[in-house]
Design a protein around this motif. Structure first.
Motif, PDB file in Angstrom:
ATOM      1  N   VAL A 242       0.831  -1.216   0.000  1.00  0.00           N
ATOM      2  CA  VAL A 242       0.000   0.000   0.000  1.00  0.00           C
ATOM      3  C   VAL A 242       0.863   1.263   0.000  1.00  0.00           C
ATOM      4  O   VAL A 242       0.345   2.367   0.148  1.00  0.00           O
ATOM      5  CB  VAL A 242      -0.958   0.015   1.213  1.00  0.00           C
ATOM      6  N   LYS A 243       2.182   1.066  -0.157  1.00  0.00           N
ATOM      7  CA  LYS A 243       3.125   2.182  -0.214  1.00  0.00           C
ATOM      8  C   LYS A 243       2.968   3.095   1.006  1.00  0.00           C
ATOM      9  O   LYS A 243       2.903   4.327   0.894  1.00  0.00           O
ATOM     10  CB  LYS A 243       2.950   2.968  -1.518  1.00  0.00           C
ATOM     11  N   SER A 244       2.905   2.472   2.165  1.00  0.00           N
ATOM     12  CA  SER A 244       2.689   3.207   3.409  1.00  0.00           C
ATOM     13  C   SER A 244       3.935   3.987   3.816  1.00  0.00           C
ATOM     14  O   SER A 244       5.072   3.588   3.543  1.00  0.00           O
ATOM     15  CB  SER A 244       2.297   2.243   4.523  1.00  0.00           C
ATOM     16  N   ALA A 245       3.693   5.102   4.511  1.00  0.00           N
ATOM     17  CA  ALA A 245       4.787   5.926   5.023  1.00  0.00           C
ATOM     18  C   ALA A 245       5.250   5.462   6.393  1.00  0.00           C
ATOM     19  O   ALA A 245       6.193   6.026   6.952  1.00  0.00           O
ATOM     20  CB  ALA A 245       4.349   7.391   5.088  1.00  0.00           C
ATOM     21  N   LEU A 246       4.592   4.429   6.962  1.00  0.00           N
ATOM     22  CA  LEU A 246       4.988   3.948   8.282  1.00  0.00           C
ATOM     23  C   LEU A 246       6.368   3.313   8.217  1.00  0.00           C
ATOM     24  O   LEU A 246       6.605   2.375   7.454  1.00  0.00           O
ATOM     25  CB  LEU A 246       3.970   2.927   8.808  1.00  0.00           C
TER      26      LEU A 246
ATOM     27  N   LEU B 257       4.437   5.622  15.227  1.00  0.00           N
ATOM     28  CA  LEU B 257       3.046   5.986  15.007  1.00  0.00           C
ATOM     29  C   LEU B 257       2.853   7.501  15.016  1.00  0.00           C
ATOM     30  O   LEU B 257       2.082   8.048  14.211  1.00  0.00           O
ATOM     31  CB  LEU B 257       2.149   5.334  16.067  1.00  0.00           C
ATOM     32  N   ARG B 258       3.535   8.182  15.898  1.00  0.00           N
ATOM     33  CA  ARG B 258       3.407   9.637  15.950  1.00  0.00           C
ATOM     34  C   ARG B 258       3.899  10.269  14.654  1.00  0.00           C
ATOM     35  O   ARG B 258       3.307  11.223  14.141  1.00  0.00           O
ATOM     36  CB  ARG B 258       4.191  10.190  17.148  1.00  0.00           C
TER      37      ARG B 258
ATOM     38  N   GLU C 235       1.370   9.703  11.771  1.00  0.00           N
ATOM     39  CA  GLU C 235       0.126  10.475  11.821  1.00  0.00           C
ATOM     40  C   GLU C 235      -0.016  11.418  10.623  1.00  0.00           C
ATOM     41  O   GLU C 235      -1.128  11.639  10.122  1.00  0.00           O
ATOM     42  CB  GLU C 235       0.051  11.283  13.118  1.00  0.00           C
ATOM     43  N   ASN C 236       1.095  11.972  10.172  1.00  0.00           N
ATOM     44  CA  ASN C 236       1.041  12.915   9.054  1.00  0.00           C
ATOM     45  C   ASN C 236       0.597  12.260   7.749  1.00  0.00           C
ATOM     46  O   ASN C 236       0.123  12.944   6.834  1.00  0.00           O
ATOM     47  CB  ASN C 236       2.416  13.570   8.841  1.00  0.00           C
ATOM     48  N   LYS C 237       0.758  10.919   7.661  1.00  0.00           N
ATOM     49  CA  LYS C 237       0.413  10.215   6.418  1.00  0.00           C
ATOM     50  C   LYS C 237      -0.589   9.078   6.649  1.00  0.00           C
ATOM     51  O   LYS C 237      -0.970   8.408   5.697  1.00  0.00           O
ATOM     52  CB  LYS C 237       1.682   9.621   5.799  1.00  0.00           C
ATOM     53  N   MET C 238      -1.029   8.879   7.865  1.00  0.00           N
ATOM     54  CA  MET C 238      -1.908   7.755   8.163  1.00  0.00           C
ATOM     55  C   MET C 238      -3.217   7.849   7.395  1.00  0.00           C
ATOM     56  O   MET C 238      -3.681   6.856   6.802  1.00  0.00           O
ATOM     57  CB  MET C 238      -2.192   7.657   9.661  1.00  0.00           C
ATOM     58  N   PHE C 239      -3.825   9.015   7.376  1.00  0.00           N
ATOM     59  CA  PHE C 239      -5.080   9.168   6.638  1.00  0.00           C
ATOM     60  C   PHE C 239      -4.846   8.935   5.144  1.00  0.00           C
ATOM     61  O   PHE C 239      -5.632   8.257   4.477  1.00  0.00           O
ATOM     62  CB  PHE C 239      -5.673  10.556   6.864  1.00  0.00           C
ATOM     63  N   SER C 240      -3.757   9.458   4.621  1.00  0.00           N
ATOM     64  CA  SER C 240      -3.436   9.283   3.200  1.00  0.00           C
ATOM     65  C   SER C 240      -3.232   7.809   2.858  1.00  0.00           C
ATOM     66  O   SER C 240      -3.670   7.329   1.804  1.00  0.00           O
ATOM     67  CB  SER C 240      -2.175  10.082   2.849  1.00  0.00           C
ATOM     68  N   ASP C 241      -2.594   7.058   3.764  1.00  0.00           N
ATOM     69  CA  ASP C 241      -2.294   5.651   3.510  1.00  0.00           C
ATOM     70  C   ASP C 241      -3.524   4.751   3.632  1.00  0.00           C
ATOM     71  O   ASP C 241      -3.670   3.778   2.896  1.00  0.00           O
ATOM     72  CB  ASP C 241      -1.221   5.152   4.489  1.00  0.00           C
ATOM     73  N   LEU C 242      -4.428   5.073   4.590  1.00  0.00           N
ATOM     74  CA  LEU C 242      -5.487   4.121   4.945  1.00  0.00           C
ATOM     75  C   LEU C 242      -6.904   4.574   4.637  1.00  0.00           C
ATOM     76  O   LEU C 242      -7.849   3.794   4.831  1.00  0.00           O
ATOM     77  CB  LEU C 242      -5.395   3.787   6.442  1.00  0.00           C
TER      78      LEU C 242
ATOM     79  N   PHE D 201      -3.868  14.766  14.598  1.00  0.00           N
ATOM     80  CA  PHE D 201      -4.470  13.841  15.557  1.00  0.00           C
ATOM     81  C   PHE D 201      -4.420  14.489  16.944  1.00  0.00           C
ATOM     82  O   PHE D 201      -3.530  15.284  17.248  1.00  0.00           O
ATOM     83  CB  PHE D 201      -3.714  12.511  15.579  1.00  0.00           C
ATOM     84  N   GLU D 202      -5.365  14.132  17.776  1.00  0.00           N
ATOM     85  CA  GLU D 202      -5.429  14.686  19.126  1.00  0.00           C
ATOM     86  C   GLU D 202      -5.461  13.556  20.155  1.00  0.00           C
ATOM     87  O   GLU D 202      -5.888  12.440  19.864  1.00  0.00           O
ATOM     88  CB  GLU D 202      -6.689  15.553  19.286  1.00  0.00           C
ATOM     89  N   ASP D 203      -4.997  13.876  21.345  1.00  0.00           N
ATOM     90  CA  ASP D 203      -5.057  12.894  22.435  1.00  0.00           C
ATOM     91  C   ASP D 203      -6.506  12.622  22.801  1.00  0.00           C
ATOM     92  O   ASP D 203      -7.368  13.513  22.758  1.00  0.00           O
ATOM     93  CB  ASP D 203      -4.325  13.423  23.671  1.00  0.00           C
TER      94      ASP D 203
END
Length: 291
Positions: A160-164, A205-206, A209-216, A236-238
């Motif tokens: 999925v070409k993830s940024a993680l 994970l922190r 966060e900058n690319k999580m929405f884009s990846d998933l 993202f917020e606590d």
């Protein structure tokens, strides 16, 4: 031919004459008088023996040919054995790790994704989720495969070409992960990551966060449009979900779009509803009790 001679004394009126007879002549007479044929059999046997000796002799052309041919075959056999010994590969069949689901699944689905692109993989997963007809609260586990082999976390991130990026703690983050959905008022997608401890993946994970929405986002059925593209850069917020620490991405209306929850010391849940998080947390707790 050299002839053997015998000298027989003969009395002839006081003078001794010599009569010479050859060995061959004597043998001829013996053979003529051999009524039973014994002498002929002996001679024939000797001739056969001499012939056999000639045939068995290494100096025989026929025997030299067979000896040479045998030597060639022996050398070829030795060369073949040496070749396979030097080129021998370890053909031991590896013992596959026993498949153990992370949580209890009411239904498991295996999806072949070899050759599919990121968007195609996400759509394949969504189609499988939509096709389920389980009762409310049920969970479907989804396992991606390539050539009938289950895809691990690292391979999934590559597909999925993830940024993680798993950083230096990669050895402490399990390749065993789970995609699935909880069947409730809606069919809510989730993803479970397994770690040695949450500290092993917290920093990664922190950063993700900058690319999580884009990846998933495609796995959650959310498209990137003019109205939603702001989520690509939203923070993202606590938060707290099921009494667990979480990081949550909200939309403009305060609705949860995506979140990751530290369900326990060894599990991180990525989902988009509290009801899905609730069911997965319960099942993770149940799986720990059973172990």
């Amino acid at each position: 031919m050299q002839k053997d001679e015998k000298i027989y004394p003969v009395n002839t009126g006081g003078a001794q004459n010599k009569i010479v007879e050859t060995y061959a002549e004597d043998m001829a007479k013996v053979i003529e008088n051999d009524q039973s044929g014994l002498i002929k059999k002996i001679i024939h046997s000797e001739e056969e023996h001499e012939k056999e000796k000639r045939d068995m002799s290494p100096e025989s052309k026929k025997n030299r040919f067979f000896m040479f041919t045998s030597l060639v075959f022996i050398l070829i056999s030795l060369a073949t054995l040496i070749f396979f010994f030097l080129k021998k590969e370890n053909n031991t069949v590896p013992i596959e790790q026993q498949f153990t689901p992370i949580i209890f699944n009411d239904q498991s689905t295996f999806l072949e994704v070899a050759g599919l692109k990121k968007e195609e993989i996400a759509q394949t997963v969504l189609n499988a989720i939509d096709a389920t007809s389980l009762k409310s609260g049920s969970v479907v586990g989804i396992y991606l495969t390539e050539d009938k082999k289950i895809v691990g976390l690292r391979r999934f991130l590559s597909l999925v070409k993830s940024a993680l990026v798993l950083n230096e703690n990669t050895l402490f983050i399990s390749d065993n992960f789970l995609l699935g959905a909880v069947n409730g008022p809606t069919k809510d997608f989730f993803m479970i990551l397994r770690v040695r401890g949450v500290s092993d993946i917290f920093d990664s994970l922190r950063i993700w966060e900058n690319k999580m929405f884009s990846d998933l986002h495609a796995f959650f059925g959310v498209g990137v449009t003019a109205e939603t593209k702001y989520l690509l850069t939203a923070d993202f917020e606590d938060g707290v979900v099921e009494n667990k620490n979480a990081r949550i991405l909200h939309d403009k209306d305060g609705k949860i779009v995506m979140m990751y929850v530290f369900a326990d010391e060894n599990s991180v849940i990525i989902t988009n509803t509290e009801s899905a998080a609730h069911e997965v947390v319960l099942r993770l707790a149940a799986s720990r009790v059973k172990k």
